[in-house]
Design a protein around this motif. Structure first.
Motif, PDB file in Angstrom:
ATOM      1  N   GLU A   1      -3.068   1.460  -5.382  1.00  0.00           N
ATOM      2  CA  GLU A   1      -4.330   1.279  -6.113  1.00  0.00           C
ATOM      3  C   GLU A   1      -4.600   2.408  -7.108  1.00  0.00           C
ATOM      4  O   GLU A   1      -5.063   2.181  -8.220  1.00  0.00           O
ATOM      5  CB  GLU A   1      -5.457   1.226  -5.072  1.00  0.00           C
ATOM      6  N   ARG A   2      -4.287   3.642  -6.720  1.00  0.00           N
ATOM      7  CA  ARG A   2      -4.733   4.788  -7.527  1.00  0.00           C
ATOM      8  C   ARG A   2      -3.692   5.240  -8.529  1.00  0.00           C
ATOM      9  O   ARG A   2      -2.517   5.437  -8.199  1.00  0.00           O
ATOM     10  CB  ARG A   2      -5.077   5.956  -6.596  1.00  0.00           C
ATOM     11  N   ALA A   3      -4.165   5.498  -9.753  1.00  0.00           N
ATOM     12  CA  ALA A   3      -3.264   5.875 -10.841  1.00  0.00           C
ATOM     13  C   ALA A   3      -2.535   7.189 -10.532  1.00  0.00           C
ATOM     14  O   ALA A   3      -1.333   7.320 -10.811  1.00  0.00           O
ATOM     15  CB  ALA A   3      -4.051   5.998 -12.138  1.00  0.00           C
TER      16      ALA A   3
ATOM     17  N   GLY B   1       7.228   9.437   1.789  1.00  0.00           N
ATOM     18  CA  GLY B   1       6.348   8.282   1.952  1.00  0.00           C
ATOM     19  C   GLY B   1       7.157   7.006   2.148  1.00  0.00           C
ATOM     20  O   GLY B   1       8.383   6.985   1.969  1.00  0.00           O
ATOM     21  N   SER B   2       6.454   5.928   2.494  1.00  0.00           N
ATOM     22  CA  SER B   2       7.167   4.708   2.912  1.00  0.00           C
ATOM     23  C   SER B   2       8.142   4.141   1.856  1.00  0.00           C
ATOM     24  O   SER B   2       9.243   3.707   2.228  1.00  0.00           O
ATOM     25  CB  SER B   2       6.191   3.641   3.388  1.00  0.00           C
ATOM     26  N   PRO B   3       7.827   4.136   0.546  1.00  0.00           N
ATOM     27  CA  PRO B   3       8.816   3.573  -0.393  1.00  0.00           C
ATOM     28  C   PRO B   3      10.126   4.371  -0.398  1.00  0.00           C
ATOM     29  O   PRO B   3      11.206   3.806  -0.527  1.00  0.00           O
ATOM     30  CB  PRO B   3       8.118   3.677  -1.756  1.00  0.00           C
TER      31      PRO B   3
ATOM     32  N   PHE C   1       0.890  -1.172   0.000  1.00  0.00           N
ATOM     33  CA  PHE C   1       0.000   0.000   0.000  1.00  0.00           C
ATOM     34  C   PHE C   1       0.923   1.215   0.000  1.00  0.00           C
ATOM     35  O   PHE C   1       1.039   1.936   0.985  1.00  0.00           O
ATOM     36  CB  PHE C   1      -0.911  -0.017   1.236  1.00  0.00           C
ATOM     37  N   ALA C   2       1.580   1.413  -1.124  1.00  0.00           N
ATOM     38  CA  ALA C   2       2.760   2.277  -1.156  1.00  0.00           C
ATOM     39  C   ALA C   2       2.447   3.758  -0.988  1.00  0.00           C
ATOM     40  O   ALA C   2       3.256   4.513  -0.472  1.00  0.00           O
ATOM     41  CB  ALA C   2       3.515   2.045  -2.464  1.00  0.00           C
ATOM     42  N   GLY C   3       1.258   4.208  -1.454  1.00  0.00           N
ATOM     43  CA  GLY C   3       0.959   5.640  -1.401  1.00  0.00           C
ATOM     44  C   GLY C   3       1.766   6.386  -2.456  1.00  0.00           C
ATOM     45  O   GLY C   3       2.473   5.784  -3.275  1.00  0.00           O
TER      46      GLY C   3
HETATM   47  C1  LIG Z   1      -2.074   4.353   4.595  1.00  0.00           C
HETATM   48  S1  LIG Z   1      -1.780   4.810   2.946  1.00  0.00           S
HETATM   49  C2  LIG Z   1      -0.130   4.243   2.694  1.00  0.00           C
HETATM   50  C3  LIG Z   1       0.900   5.126   3.233  1.00  0.00           C
HETATM   51  C4  LIG Z   1       2.303   4.671   2.945  1.00  0.00           C
HETATM   52  N1  LIG Z   1       2.486   3.268   3.279  1.00  0.00           N
HETATM   53  C5  LIG Z   1       3.266   5.491   3.763  1.00  0.00           C
HETATM   54  O1  LIG Z   1       3.543   5.088   4.905  1.00  0.00           O
HETATM   55  O2  LIG Z   1       3.734   6.533   3.307  1.00  0.00           O
HETATM   56  C6  LIG Z   1      -2.652   3.597   2.018  1.00  0.00           C
HETATM   57  C7  LIG Z   1      -2.464   3.705   0.516  1.00  0.00           C
HETATM   58  O3  LIG Z   1      -2.976   2.517  -0.072  1.00  0.00           O
HETATM   59  C8  LIG Z   1      -3.742   2.830  -1.209  1.00  0.00           C
HETATM   60  N2  LIG Z   1      -4.753   1.767  -1.305  1.00  0.00           N
HETATM   61  C9  LIG Z   1      -6.004   1.730  -0.781  1.00  0.00           C
HETATM   62  N3  LIG Z   1      -6.579   0.540  -1.009  1.00  0.00           N
HETATM   63  C10 LIG Z   1      -5.666  -0.200  -1.667  1.00  0.00           C
HETATM   64  C11 LIG Z   1      -5.640  -1.544  -2.148  1.00  0.00           C
HETATM   65  N4  LIG Z   1      -6.694  -2.338  -1.967  1.00  0.00           N
HETATM   66  N5  LIG Z   1      -4.526  -2.006  -2.757  1.00  0.00           N
HETATM   67  C12 LIG Z   1      -3.442  -1.189  -2.916  1.00  0.00           C
HETATM   68  N6  LIG Z   1      -3.406   0.095  -2.498  1.00  0.00           N
HETATM   69  C13 LIG Z   1      -4.502   0.567  -1.873  1.00  0.00           C
HETATM   70  C14 LIG Z   1      -4.310   4.208  -0.921  1.00  0.00           C
HETATM   71  O4  LIG Z   1      -4.586   4.869  -2.148  1.00  0.00           O
HETATM   72  C15 LIG Z   1      -3.190   4.856  -0.136  1.00  0.00           C
HETATM   73  O5  LIG Z   1      -2.320   5.547  -0.988  1.00  0.00           O
END
Ligand SMILES: C[S@@+](CC[C@H](N)C(=O)[O-])C[C@H]1O[C@@H](n2cnc3c(N)ncnc32)[C@H](O)[C@@H]1O
Length: 371
Positions: free
Chosen positions: A90-92, A62-64, A50-52
């Protein structure tokens, strides 16, 4: 714009103190994980599921990017083998932003970053698993699983991520939501898949105070991991004097995996080694000696009447979230009371060297029978 709309509508959103703490946990854990794994194995993979977007609107990475920088700036980097970092989002629009942030990083032939096309964790998990393990059999893989919602990361998927013998998961468990909503009608429909069973119900039935119940949820989640034969530990991310908003859970196949968790926990929360308050970040205190003694001492006292090898004691300490230095201190305290003796080696430069054997006694063993 409220926080919820910001998270839903914007590509990037503002960081908060919890995110800071979470990233500190990542950084400290990765520092240790990289030093151990990348000097032992020819290659390793980290999957940020869930890279953001790789950046927050107030500039926090961000985490990556945190993972990449921890690798690039590590003091032992020269001795490291190759690290593959695979990112899913998930989001483009967030994928696009993440690619921009990754492009700004210094290049390293030993760091291979792959940002996948937009996709969801549930759909992509088998592909992520194949990619993560492709380099060679039994490659160590660390999965970062940090969703927004409960339903995005059910236990069945966490289990799939742990399928390889060297897979580890670092998971964000929503203990605050669990505590707030667990008594709502129909919430069990979300809880059972999240926990992979209904063992969460014991936490609902028990003490209803927030801190206790959140910890009970974390313990219940870890019971599910233990039932799979895994080792685990947790860390509560707190604000101020409130109880944790979420718990970070580490799941690992090997007790050695816990060896990087305890030092991280002690660094971030020097009082109990169990959680960090977001507002105490600037004011880390020295070890609270009483807290150091009590839980570990209690566990060591249970060994009364037996002889134990260092490896067993060190594992026991790690399971309780203590480091070897705490173990040595507890052993010295017991030794000063005549309750622990090193039986081998007879000669050693330090009191409790690795590989030593220790015999434990109970206080009643000290009572002079003639008196
Ligand atoms: C809590 S944030 C992640 C923050 C990131 N890990 C950081 O620490 O900087 C969750 C992210 O996951 C994405 N997301 C939501 N549902 C998802 C899914 N089912 N699969 C992958 N990404 C998803 C969201 O768009 C959002 O960017």
């Amino acid at each position: 714009m409220g926080r919820v709309e910001e998270l839903q509508q914007q590509t990037v959103w503002k960081s908060d103190p919890h995110t800071q703490v979470k990233h500190l946990v990542y950084r400290h854990y990765l520092q240790c994980w990289m030093a151990k794994i990348l000097q032992k194995f020819p290659e390793a993979t980290i999957v940020d599921c869930f890279a953001g977007p790789g950046i927050y609107s107030d500039g926090l990475a961000g985490s990556p990017i945190v993972v990449a920088r921890t690798f690039l700036e590590h003091s032992a980097n020269e001795k490291f083998s190759r690290l593959n970092l695979i990112c899913l989002e998930e989001r483009a629009d967030r994928v696009e932003e993440l690619r921009r942030q990754v492009a700004k990083l210094p290049r390293s032939p030993k760091l291979n970053i792959q940002v996948l096309p937009p996709g969801t964790f549930a759909e992509q998990q088998p592909r992520l698993s194949a990619l993560a393990h492709r380099p060679r059999p039994n490659v160590p893989v660390l999965w970062l699983i940090d969703p927004f919602r409960l339903k995005s990361a059910p236990f069945s998927l966490i289990r799939q991520c742990m399928a390889g013998p060297r897979d580890e998961v670092l998971f964000t468990l929503f203990t605050n939501e669990l505590h707030r909503f667990c008594e709502r009608e129909h919430f069990d429909k979300a809880m059972t898949p999240y926990f992979g069973g209904d063992h969460w119900r014991a936490a609902v039935a028990g003490d209803r105070r927030a801190r206790t119940r959140k910890e009970a949820f974390s313990a219940a989640y870890q019971d599910g991991l233990k039932a799979l034969g895994l080792f685990s530990s947790d860390f509560g991310v707190e604000i101020s004097s409130q109880s944790a908003r979420y718990h970070l859970i580490l799941a690992t196949h090997s007790e050695a995996g816990l060896k990087c968790w305890a030092p991280m926990a002690w660094k971030l929360d020097s009082y109990s080694g169990e959680g960090a308050s977001a507002d105490s970040l600037d004011a880390l205190t020295l070890f609270g000696e009483e807290a150091v003694e009590s839980r570990l001492d209690a566990a060591l006292r249970n060994y009364a009447g037996t002889e134990q090898r260092w490896e067993t004691l060190s594992s026991q300490a790690a399971r309780l979230n203590y480091m070897d230095k705490h173990l040595r201190k507890s052993l010295s305290d017991l030794a000063s009371k005549g309750l622990a003796f090193r039986v081998s080696p007879v000669d050693a430069r330090s009191a409790w060297p690795e590989g030593c054997t220790v015999r434990f006694y109970a206080p009643q063993d000290l009572v002079d029978e003639a008196s």
